[in-house]
Enzyme design. Structure first.
Site, PDB file in Angstrom:
ATOM      1  N   ALA A  13       0.872  -1.169   0.000  1.00  0.00           N
ATOM      2  CA  ALA A  13       0.000   0.000   0.000  1.00  0.00           C
ATOM      3  C   ALA A  13       0.916   1.227   0.000  1.00  0.00           C
ATOM      4  O   ALA A  13       2.058   1.155   0.468  1.00  0.00           O
ATOM      5  CB  ALA A  13      -0.881  -0.022   1.233  1.00  0.00           C
ATOM      6  N   GLY A  62       0.521  -4.912   0.800  1.00  0.00           N
ATOM      7  CA  GLY A  62      -0.603  -4.978  -0.138  1.00  0.00           C
ATOM      8  C   GLY A  62      -0.241  -5.675  -1.443  1.00  0.00           C
ATOM      9  O   GLY A  62      -1.120  -6.219  -2.122  1.00  0.00           O
ATOM     10  N   GLU A  90       4.238  -5.027   7.528  1.00  0.00           N
ATOM     11  CA  GLU A  90       3.442  -3.990   8.204  1.00  0.00           C
ATOM     12  C   GLU A  90       3.917  -3.707   9.626  1.00  0.00           C
ATOM     13  O   GLU A  90       3.823  -2.579  10.103  1.00  0.00           O
ATOM     14  CB  GLU A  90       1.951  -4.380   8.224  1.00  0.00           C
ATOM     15  CG  GLU A  90       1.251  -4.263   6.871  1.00  0.00           C
ATOM     16  CD  GLU A  90       1.407  -5.503   5.999  1.00  0.00           C
ATOM     17  OE1 GLU A  90       2.232  -6.390   6.315  1.00  0.00           O
ATOM     18  OE2 GLU A  90       0.688  -5.582   4.984  1.00  0.00           O
TER      19      GLU A  90
HETATM   20  N1  DAK Z   1       4.631   3.249  -0.656  1.00  0.00           N
HETATM   21  C1  DAK Z   1       5.032   4.430  -1.199  1.00  0.00           C
HETATM   22  N2  DAK Z   1       6.228   4.576  -1.832  1.00  0.00           N
HETATM   23  C2  DAK Z   1       7.019   3.497  -1.935  1.00  0.00           C
HETATM   24  C3  DAK Z   1       6.659   2.250  -1.381  1.00  0.00           C
HETATM   25  C4  DAK Z   1       5.386   2.141  -0.733  1.00  0.00           C
HETATM   26  N3  DAK Z   1       4.934   0.985  -0.206  1.00  0.00           N
HETATM   27  N4  DAK Z   1       7.661   1.388  -1.623  1.00  0.00           N
HETATM   28  C5  DAK Z   1       8.609   2.062  -2.305  1.00  0.00           C
HETATM   29  N5  DAK Z   1       8.226   3.344  -2.486  1.00  0.00           N
HETATM   30  C6  DAK Z   1       8.954   4.414  -3.180  1.00  0.00           C
HETATM   31  C7  DAK Z   1      10.136   4.889  -2.355  1.00  0.00           C
HETATM   32  O1  DAK Z   1       9.728   5.833  -1.397  1.00  0.00           O
HETATM   33  C8  DAK Z   1      11.030   5.497  -3.428  1.00  0.00           C
HETATM   34  O2  DAK Z   1      10.511   6.765  -3.791  1.00  0.00           O
HETATM   35  P1  DAK Z   1      11.516   8.008  -4.071  1.00  0.00           P
HETATM   36  O3  DAK Z   1      12.326   8.131  -2.814  1.00  0.00           O
HETATM   37  O4  DAK Z   1      12.340   7.570  -5.254  1.00  0.00           O
HETATM   38  O5  DAK Z   1      10.602   9.154  -4.343  1.00  0.00           O
HETATM   39  C9  DAK Z   1      10.799   4.564  -4.623  1.00  0.00           C
HETATM   40  O6  DAK Z   1       9.561   3.890  -4.355  1.00  0.00           O
HETATM   41  C10 DAK Z   1      11.893   3.516  -4.779  1.00  0.00           C
HETATM   42  O7  DAK Z   1      12.026   2.843  -3.546  1.00  0.00           O
HETATM   43  P2  DAK Z   1      13.437   2.708  -2.766  1.00  0.00           P
HETATM   44  O8  DAK Z   1      14.343   3.813  -3.128  1.00  0.00           O
HETATM   45  O9  DAK Z   1      13.116   2.510  -1.324  1.00  0.00           O
HETATM   46  O10 DAK Z   1      13.997   1.372  -3.398  1.00  0.00           O
HETATM   47  P3  DAK Z   1      14.967   0.325  -2.708  1.00  0.00           P
HETATM   48  O11 DAK Z   1      15.391  -0.601  -3.779  1.00  0.00           O
HETATM   49  O12 DAK Z   1      16.040   0.998  -1.905  1.00  0.00           O
HETATM   50  O13 DAK Z   1      14.047  -0.483  -1.672  1.00  0.00           O
HETATM   51  C11 DAK Z   1      12.050  -1.630  -0.961  1.00  0.00           C
HETATM   52  C12 DAK Z   1      12.959  -1.250  -2.146  1.00  0.00           C
HETATM   53  C13 DAK Z   1      10.801  -2.318  -1.543  1.00  0.00           C
HETATM   54  C14 DAK Z   1      12.778  -2.619  -0.037  1.00  0.00           C
HETATM   55  C15 DAK Z   1      11.682  -0.351  -0.170  1.00  0.00           C
HETATM   56  O14 DAK Z   1      11.197   0.611  -1.100  1.00  0.00           O
HETATM   57  C16 DAK Z   1      10.621  -0.598   0.860  1.00  0.00           C
HETATM   58  O15 DAK Z   1      10.912  -1.112   1.938  1.00  0.00           O
HETATM   59  N6  DAK Z   1       9.397  -0.187   0.558  1.00  0.00           N
HETATM   60  C17 DAK Z   1       8.297  -0.272   1.484  1.00  0.00           C
HETATM   61  C18 DAK Z   1       7.803  -1.684   1.565  1.00  0.00           C
HETATM   62  C19 DAK Z   1       6.692  -1.817   2.534  1.00  0.00           C
HETATM   63  O16 DAK Z   1       6.848  -1.568   3.742  1.00  0.00           O
HETATM   64  N7  DAK Z   1       5.572  -2.269   2.010  1.00  0.00           N
HETATM   65  C20 DAK Z   1       4.429  -2.540   2.833  1.00  0.00           C
HETATM   66  C21 DAK Z   1       3.609  -1.317   2.894  1.00  0.00           C
HETATM   67  S1  DAK Z   1       2.425  -1.530   4.174  1.00  0.00           S
HETATM   68  C22 DAK Z   1      -4.276  -0.997   6.366  1.00  0.00           C
HETATM   69  C23 DAK Z   1      -4.431  -0.991   4.995  1.00  0.00           C
HETATM   70  C24 DAK Z   1      -3.443  -1.504   4.233  1.00  0.00           C
HETATM   71  C25 DAK Z   1      -2.290  -2.000   4.783  1.00  0.00           C
HETATM   72  C26 DAK Z   1      -2.178  -2.004   6.138  1.00  0.00           C
HETATM   73  C27 DAK Z   1      -3.145  -1.516   6.942  1.00  0.00           C
HETATM   74  N8  DAK Z   1      -5.262  -0.410   7.173  1.00  0.00           N
HETATM   75  C28 DAK Z   1      -5.869   0.764   6.676  1.00  0.00           C
HETATM   76  C29 DAK Z   1      -5.354  -0.855   8.525  1.00  0.00           C
HETATM   77  C30 DAK Z   1      -1.238  -2.423   3.941  1.00  0.00           C
HETATM   78  C31 DAK Z   1       0.000  -2.065   4.299  1.00  0.00           C
HETATM   79  C32 DAK Z   1       1.123  -2.191   3.429  1.00  0.00           C
HETATM   80  O17 DAK Z   1       1.105  -2.642   2.310  1.00  0.00           O
END
Ligand code: DAK
Length: 285
Positions: free
Chosen positions: A93, A138, A161
């Site tokens: 997400a 997500g 998360e």
């Molecule tokens: N959201 C927004 N931007 C994201 C993103 C994300 N999930 N993942 C990556 N990006 C963006 C980065 O901010 C970066 O943007 P700029 O800095 O270039 O502007 C760009 O994508 C490239 O990412 P990185 O520079 O970080 O790339 P790396 O190769 O260094 O790292 C990575 C890749 C996938 C390991 C890292 O980007 C990362 O850790 N990303 C976040 C992964 C994550 O935590 N995903 C889970 C999100 S939580 C709920 C509803 C829904 C959910 C939960 C609760 N309720 C309402 C209760 C769902 C939650 C999730 O999905």
């Protein structure tokens, strides 16, 4: 008329047959691409590569519209789903979007994602996730809502998360548990650690792993095999698997007998059995 259909400038009648072409022509989505691969096989791409295809509310709304249309288009037999770029399927997400939400808005966001992923799970035709990089949060939930997953060697699956101080919100705690079992799901959900493609294969999350450059080709091959079968039999089989998994075995078997009986009323049943007895390839309707 359904407002989502109106959004693409189509009437319901136009969506009955040969609809897929019209959907593709009319598509005006910002973050989703839909392209034909071969007869009956379509590829949906989540297209926000700058943020690793992260899902914001707009992307979820577009996904919802596309799925409604795919469900109605009788000429779509298999849907492949992937992410734009070589790096990510969907990295979760959109954290920038979520960071601004109040608790109530967070609940609505979770409900929106939950409904879209349930729609995907219940899509009449099989959906196959082609995971080409990060499938986190997500993104992992999106992949798990497909009927099965094919992974590229660089795929990384996880529910991180806990690192953000939240729980999964789009069904991850439930689907992961059903797919890999309670113990492994608890480990992955509470540590947030990522699984590589080989581990996902071992644990039954992915069906196959391919070199990245071959993922789409292999996905298409599998999809074409499915598309060549009786559409009705494939759809009924999907219903049996989807609905049966949450029933006890006795009731699930009753459902299977009923659906088996129903399949005997179809033209494809006559064609399939006649073709076998006549030693020829079936031509399904
Ligand atoms: N959201 C927004 N931007 C994201 C993103 C994300 N999930 N993942 C990556 N990006 C963006 C980065 O901010 C970066 O943007 P700029 O800095 O270039 O502007 C760009 O994508 C490239 O990412 P990185 O520079 O970080 O790339 P790396 O190769 O260094 O790292 C990575 C890749 C996938 C390991 C890292 O980007 C990362 O850790 N990303 C976040 C992964 C994550 O935590 N995903 C889970 C999100 S939580 C709920 C509803 C829904 C959910 C939960 C609760 N309720 C309402 C209760 C769902 C939650 C999730 O999905």
């Amino acid at each position: 008329m359904n407002s989502q259909v109106q959004a693409a400038g189509l009437t319901l009648a136009e969506l009955s047959t040969k609809a897929a072409e019209k959907i593709v022509e009319h598509n005006s989505w910002q973050n989703i691409l839909l392209e034909q691969q071969s007869d009956g096989v379509y590829l949906l791409t989540v297209n926000r590569p700058k943020v690793l295809n992260a899902l914001n509310a707009e992307t979820l709304a577009e996904l919802d519209q596309v799925l409604d249309m795919v469900a109605r288009a009788t000429d779509i037999r298999v849907l492949l789903i992937t992410g734009a770029s070589e790096k990510a399927f969907v990295a979760g997400a959109d954290i920038a979007h979520m960071s601004k939400l109040t608790a109530l808005e967070g609940k609505y966001f979770a409900e929106q994602g939950m409904a879209v992923f349930r729609k995907l799970e219940n899509l009449p035709v099989p959906a196959i996730a082609l995971v080409n990089g990060y499938a986190l949060g997500g993104g992992c939930e999106l992949a798990m809502s497909c009927d099965f997953i094919l992974a590229a060697e660089n795929a990384r699956f996880g529910q991180p998360e806990v690192n953000l101080g939240v729980t999964p919100g789009f069904g991850g705690s439930q689907r992961l548990t059903r797919l890999v079992g309670r113990g492994m799901a608890m480990e992955l959900l509470t540590t947030g650690r990522m699984m590589n493609a080989e581990e996902a294969l071992q644990r039954g999350l992915a069906n196959h792993v391919y070199p990245q450059g071959e993922l789409l080709t292999e996905g298409n091959k599998l999809a074409e095999q499915i598309a060549s079968k009786s559409r009705t039999a494939v759809q009924l089989t999907k219903q049996l698997v989807q609905r049966g998994q949450d029933l006890d075995l006795d009731n699930a078997c009753v459902m299977e007998s009923d659906v088996f009986g129903l399949s005997f009323s179809t033209a494809d049943r006559h064609e399939g059995m006649s073709a076998f007895l006549e030693g020829r390839k079936p031509e399904f309707s």
